[in-house]
Design a protein around this motif. Structure first.
Motif, PDB file in Angstrom:
ATOM      1  N   LEU A   1       0.817  -1.218   0.000  1.00 41.55           N
ATOM      2  CA  LEU A   1       0.000   0.000   0.000  1.00 41.55           C
ATOM      3  C   LEU A   1       0.851   1.269   0.000  1.00 41.55           C
ATOM      4  O   LEU A   1       0.337   2.357  -0.257  1.00 41.55           O
ATOM      5  CB  LEU A   1      -0.936  -0.003   1.219  1.00 41.55           C
ATOM      6  N   ARG A   2       2.137   1.131   0.300  1.00 43.41           N
ATOM      7  CA  ARG A   2       3.040   2.285   0.286  1.00 43.41           C
ATOM      8  C   ARG A   2       4.062   2.148  -0.847  1.00 43.41           C
ATOM      9  O   ARG A   2       5.200   2.554  -0.720  1.00 43.41           O
ATOM     10  CB  ARG A   2       3.747   2.402   1.634  1.00 43.41           C
ATOM     11  N   ILE A   3       3.631   1.592  -1.945  1.00 46.46           N
ATOM     12  CA  ILE A   3       4.528   1.302  -3.062  1.00 46.46           C
ATOM     13  C   ILE A   3       5.210   2.581  -3.557  1.00 46.46           C
ATOM     14  O   ILE A   3       4.613   3.653  -3.602  1.00 46.46           O
ATOM     15  CB  ILE A   3       3.748   0.616  -4.210  1.00 46.46           C
ATOM     16  N   GLU A   4       6.479   2.458  -3.877  1.00 46.63           N
ATOM     17  CA  GLU A   4       7.273   3.585  -4.360  1.00 46.63           C
ATOM     18  C   GLU A   4       7.830   3.262  -5.743  1.00 46.63           C
ATOM     19  O   GLU A   4       8.103   2.108  -6.065  1.00 46.63           O
ATOM     20  CB  GLU A   4       8.442   3.874  -3.418  1.00 46.63           C
ATOM     21  N   TYR A   5       8.011   4.307  -6.527  1.00 49.28           N
ATOM     22  CA  TYR A   5       8.653   4.185  -7.831  1.00 49.28           C
ATOM     23  C   TYR A   5       9.812   5.176  -7.892  1.00 49.28           C
ATOM     24  O   TYR A   5       9.788   6.219  -7.231  1.00 49.28           O
ATOM     25  CB  TYR A   5       7.655   4.479  -8.960  1.00 49.28           C
ATOM     26  N   PRO A   6      10.829   4.867  -8.675  1.00 45.97           N
ATOM     27  CA  PRO A   6      11.952   5.817  -8.761  1.00 45.97           C
ATOM     28  C   PRO A   6      11.520   7.114  -9.428  1.00 45.97           C
ATOM     29  O   PRO A   6      10.717   7.111 -10.363  1.00 45.97           O
ATOM     30  CB  PRO A   6      12.976   5.064  -9.620  1.00 45.97           C
ATOM     31  N   GLU A   7      12.032   8.212  -8.926  1.00 52.15           N
ATOM     32  CA  GLU A   7      11.736   9.508  -9.534  1.00 52.15           C
ATOM     33  C   GLU A   7      12.347   9.567 -10.932  1.00 52.15           C
ATOM     34  O   GLU A   7      13.467   9.106 -11.142  1.00 52.15           O
ATOM     35  CB  GLU A   7      12.318  10.635  -8.683  1.00 52.15           C
ATOM     36  N   PRO A   8      11.623  10.105 -11.920  1.00 53.33           N
ATOM     37  CA  PRO A   8      12.209  10.258 -13.259  1.00 53.33           C
ATOM     38  C   PRO A   8      13.492  11.078 -13.192  1.00 53.33           C
ATOM     39  O   PRO A   8      13.624  11.996 -12.369  1.00 53.33           O
ATOM     40  CB  PRO A   8      11.117  10.991 -14.040  1.00 53.33           C
ATOM     41  N   LEU A   9      14.444  10.744 -14.047  1.00 52.78           N
ATOM     42  CA  LEU A   9      15.708  11.465 -14.054  1.00 52.78           C
ATOM     43  C   LEU A   9      15.529  12.919 -14.484  1.00 52.78           C
ATOM     44  O   LEU A   9      16.320  13.784 -14.108  1.00 52.78           O
ATOM     45  CB  LEU A   9      16.707  10.768 -14.987  1.00 52.78           C
ATOM     46  N   VAL A  10      14.491  13.174 -15.285  1.00 55.04           N
ATOM     47  CA  VAL A  10      14.177  14.541 -15.694  1.00 55.04           C
ATOM     48  C   VAL A  10      12.838  14.934 -15.078  1.00 55.04           C
ATOM     49  O   VAL A  10      11.793  14.391 -15.460  1.00 55.04           O
ATOM     50  CB  VAL A  10      14.113  14.669 -17.229  1.00 55.04           C
ATOM     51  N   PRO A  11      12.825  15.835 -14.112  1.00 57.48           N
ATOM     52  CA  PRO A  11      11.559  16.237 -13.481  1.00 57.48           C
ATOM     53  C   PRO A  11      10.677  17.014 -14.458  1.00 57.48           C
ATOM     54  O   PRO A  11      11.146  17.528 -15.485  1.00 57.48           O
ATOM     55  CB  PRO A  11      12.010  17.113 -12.312  1.00 57.48           C
ATOM     56  N   LEU A  12       9.399  17.115 -14.108  1.00 62.02           N
ATOM     57  CA  LEU A  12       8.408  17.738 -14.988  1.00 62.02           C
ATOM     58  C   LEU A  12       8.784  19.158 -15.434  1.00 62.02           C
ATOM     59  O   LEU A  12       8.592  19.500 -16.610  1.00 62.02           O
ATOM     60  CB  LEU A  12       7.038  17.745 -14.301  1.00 62.02           C
ATOM     61  N   PRO A  13       9.337  20.025 -14.565  1.00 65.28           N
ATOM     62  CA  PRO A  13       9.669  21.386 -15.014  1.00 65.28           C
ATOM     63  C   PRO A  13      10.714  21.442 -16.132  1.00 65.28           C
ATOM     64  O   PRO A  13      10.847  22.469 -16.790  1.00 65.28           O
ATOM     65  CB  PRO A  13      10.201  22.055 -13.735  1.00 65.28           C
ATOM     66  N   LEU A  14      11.447  20.363 -16.339  1.00 62.95           N
ATOM     67  CA  LEU A  14      12.474  20.359 -17.374  1.00 62.95           C
ATOM     68  C   LEU A  14      12.003  19.658 -18.651  1.00 62.95           C
ATOM     69  O   LEU A  14      12.809  19.302 -19.512  1.00 62.95           O
ATOM     70  CB  LEU A  14      13.761  19.684 -16.877  1.00 62.95           C
ATOM     71  N   ARG A  15      10.697  19.476 -18.774  1.00 62.57           N
ATOM     72  CA  ARG A  15      10.145  18.862 -19.995  1.00 62.57           C
ATOM     73  C   ARG A  15       9.287  19.881 -20.734  1.00 62.57           C
ATOM     74  O   ARG A  15       8.607  20.691 -20.120  1.00 62.57           O
ATOM     75  CB  ARG A  15       9.297  17.635 -19.660  1.00 62.57           C
TER      76      ARG A  15
END
Length: 698
Positions: free
Chosen positions: A111-125
């Motif tokens: 229930l506390r599943i985590e995923y790795p943060e994208p290497l490029v965050p949203l503000p840099l797309r």
């Protein structure tokens, strides 16, 4: 005599140690060297180690014709997120692909599943209003102005160093990505550009785009290292070829490596499999199981029919190391190896349950295990093995690194023994056994996932730490033979000498089999092969007839995943085409125990692997420094016996004195400069014609 063709070198940078090998082709001799890595400046350890190796062998760098190099630099840059500041240009409407991913929960009940943060965050797309449909037809043209404005904004706000161009369906028609790359390179020459269709033109955009981002964010750091290494080598007189090992076990020139660093993500792991491929030539009666244990990690894999198994996707930066789907997917040809956090520098601690655990944290080369005396304050596997008597205080790295048992005992007692209410030797034994159990469990998991009976395999122990653990692990698993190669502590560097110059690529093109003509079939492969040849031949002058291996990914229409179809060796293209239906049905039945002969089939991916320079053979080479005197014990050492709960004397053998055909019985320790083999009671050892130790666990 042209001495520039006489010598070849292998270099493997690991997290704790850097390994070196040198082949003297004329005399048929091998020289090896091992030294601590320099994590803050990888080039330092390479330069120092090369100078030591060349001095020992009496060779000038100008006499070396080829250097094959493996490194963990790319993987570490991704894991530590120390790459370039990277932006992304993507098709309008697809900016959240990196968060959506596969829409798959790798752990259904967490229930506390985590995923790795994208290497490029949203503000840099940034989104670009272009569109190519699934048939490769342009539905919305690319706007040059829009591309320039997006890059200008990213650069002014965030100071980006590199850019990943990721457009939908570019695998089918890369025109927009290529044009965007040209525009950016023209107006922003200081920004490095990676386009997804160039990195790997695969149909699945999430995997293709994450691979492209990894390629983009590691290009500058890798280019800098290669440029500095290349400059130092040339200044030192090197005029040969510098090649880098890619993840599937081949080597490419540094121009290709600079352009596609994502292909080197598992470079360090691939090196471990190469020496096992050499050993398999004399072990035709059984498959080999790779057990490569270094200072930071352990690599596991299978050598079947003389070759390591291969896959086309891997993961990096997993939230949970043993859970597939918890990391960032990378699409690239890679040897099918599993990596676990269990090495000589792995830290031993007590977890929340009060149970002893080893890893995933590692002390690396700096500060390293406490017994090295460089400031390490946490107990490690090396500290435990030293306290148990498996390692000698004055013989580590041939005596060049004086280890300190008192420091090992101090950290084990202070961190663990008092909390476990156990003596320090007993605690050290617990650390050793915990590592053995962890690796044994990983071998079972690896085998179960692939349908392998590991008991029918021979365990090959390579890397500095493996010989101390291999026979105990084989006992636990019921494996009948353990092979400990000569100079096993630098086996990956020795294996690098036999790496062929080769490259594999993939092109997605979905087509029903009943619509595919022989002419189209041959054209598709010819175009793919021509593209690889243009890439692999750039700048290195490779000559000779290329060896080509062709593969296809196929499925029944309506299915979501594919199976790889491998024709028999030597199959001509026309014969491959005519036998495709039968090959697919046979492969499908082998995997799923059924077939559907009336269902339509389709091709998804086209693959070609081209080797332009074959592997160098070192079968007839002998190791420099191996003596001809008898194999009598070099002395004795007090080794902790967990059964008797006290130290007992074990004989210590000098491996350099052992001769072909010699037979020994445990318990004993067999020492060489880079590693120590721990042979337990009732184990039988025989030295084969290649000076490998063939151990039959009791």
């Amino acid at each position: 005599m042209n001495h520039t063709r006489q010598f070849q070198i292998g270099i493997d940078i690991g997290g704790t140690f850097t390994d070196f090998s040198l082949s003297d082709q004329e005399r048929g001799r091998l020289h090896v060297h091992k030294q601590l890595s320099s994590p803050e400046n990888s080039l330092q350890a390479v330069c120092e180690g090369l100078n030591t190796l060349l001095s020992t062998a009496g060779v000038q760098l100008s006499e070396v014709s080829r250097i094959n190099h493996a490194t963990t630099l790319v993987a570490n840059a991704v894991l530590e997120r120390k790459g370039d500041t990277t932006g992304v240009l993507c098709t309008k409407g697809f900016i959240s692909v990196f968060e959506i991913g596969r829409e798959h929960r790798y752990d259904l009940y967490d229930l506390r599943i985590e995923y790795p943060e994208p290497l490029v965050p949203l503000p840099l797309r940034r989104e670009i209003d272009e569109r190519v449909n699934s048939k490769g037809q342009i539905e919305n043209d690319l706007s040059e102005r829009e591309v320039l404005e997006a890059v200008q904004e990213l650069n002014s706000r965030h100071g980006i160093d590199s850019l990943a161009v990721c457009f939908i369906n570019s695998y089918r028609n890369p025109a927009h990505e290529r044009r965007a790359g040209e525009i950016i390179s023209r107006d922003f020459p200081g920004i490095s550009v990676s386009t997804s269709a160039d990195v790997l033109p695969s149909i699945r955009e999430y995997e293709r785009w994450t691979t492209t981002v990894i390629n983009a964010c590691t290009r500058s750091i890798f280019r800098t290292y290669l440029s500095e290494l290349d400059a130092w080598l040339k200044d030192s007189g090197f005029v040969g070829a510098l090649n880098m090992l890619v993840s599937d076990g081949g080597v490419v020139n540094i121009d290709i490596a600079r352009q596609y660093p994502a292909r080197l993500l598992a470079s360090g792991s691939a090196a471990a499999a190469l020496v096992c491929g050499q050993i398999s030539k004399s072990c035709t009666d059984a498959d080999l199981f790779i057990f490569d244990m270094g200072g930071t990690t352990t690599k596991l894999g299978l050598i079947r029919n003389g070759k390591a198994q291969k896959r086309y996707e891997t993961e990096v930066g997993r939230i949970y190391r043993n859970k597939t789907g918890s990391g960032l997917p990378v699409l690239t040809p890679v040897l099918d190896l599993d990596e676990i956090a269990a090495g000589g520098g792995s830290v031993a601690a007590i977890d929340q349950r009060g149970v002893l655990q080893v890893g995933p944290e590692s002390m690396g080369a700096i500060p390293g295990p406490a017994c090295f005396g460089f400031g390490g304050e946490q107990p490690t596997v090396v500290d435990a093995n030293l306290l148990l008597g498996y390692y000698g205080a004055g013989t580590f790295l041939g005596g060049k690194l004086k280890t300190k048992p008192d420091l090992a005992e101090l950290v084990i007692t202070g961190s663990l023994s008092e909390r476990l209410a156990a003596t320090s030797p007993r605690t050290a034994w617990g650390i050793h056994e915990t590592v053995n159990e962890k690796i044994s469990a990983a071998i079972k998991n690896y085998s179960a996932e692939r349908g392998i009976d590991y008991r029918k395999c021979r365990l090959v122990a390579s890397g500095g730490g493996a010989p101390a653990h291999a026979t105990a692990i084989a006992r636990k698993l019921g494996m009948e033979k353990v092979i400990i190669p000569y100079a096993s502590g630098v086996a990956s560097a020795i294996g690098l000498l036999s790496a062929p110059v080769s490259l594999e690529s993939l092109q997605s093109f979905r087509i029903p089999l009943n619509e595919l003509t022989l002419e189209d079939f041959m054209t598709r492969f010819t175009q793919l092969e021509d593209s690889i040849l243009r890439t692999i031949s750039h700048g290195d002058g490779n000559a000779g007839k290329p060896e080509i291996v062709r593969r296809l990914d196929m499925r029944y229409q309506g299915q979501g995943f594919e199976l790889e179809i491998n024709p028999p060796a030597g199959t001509e293209m026309k014969s491959f085409y005519t036998t495709l239906p039968d090959l697919f049905h046979e492969t499908y039945e082998k995997h799923f125990f059924t077939r559907f002969p009336d269902r339509d089939m389709e091709i998804i991916n086209w693959k070609a692997e081209i080797t332009v320079a074959g592997a160098m053979s070192i079968d007839s080479h002998v190791f420099a420094g191996h003596g001809n005197n008898s194999g009598a014990p070099a002395g004795v050492r007090n080794v902790y016996s967990h059964k008797e709960n006290r130290y007992v004397e074990w004989p210590v053998y000098n491996r350099y004195a052992l001769r072909q055909g010699e037979k020994l019985s445990g318990p004993m320790l067999i020492e060489e400069r880079e590693s120590t083999a721990v042979i337990h009671e009732d184990d039988a050892v025989e030295v084969d014609d290649r000076l490998n130790l063939i151990v039959s666990p009791g």
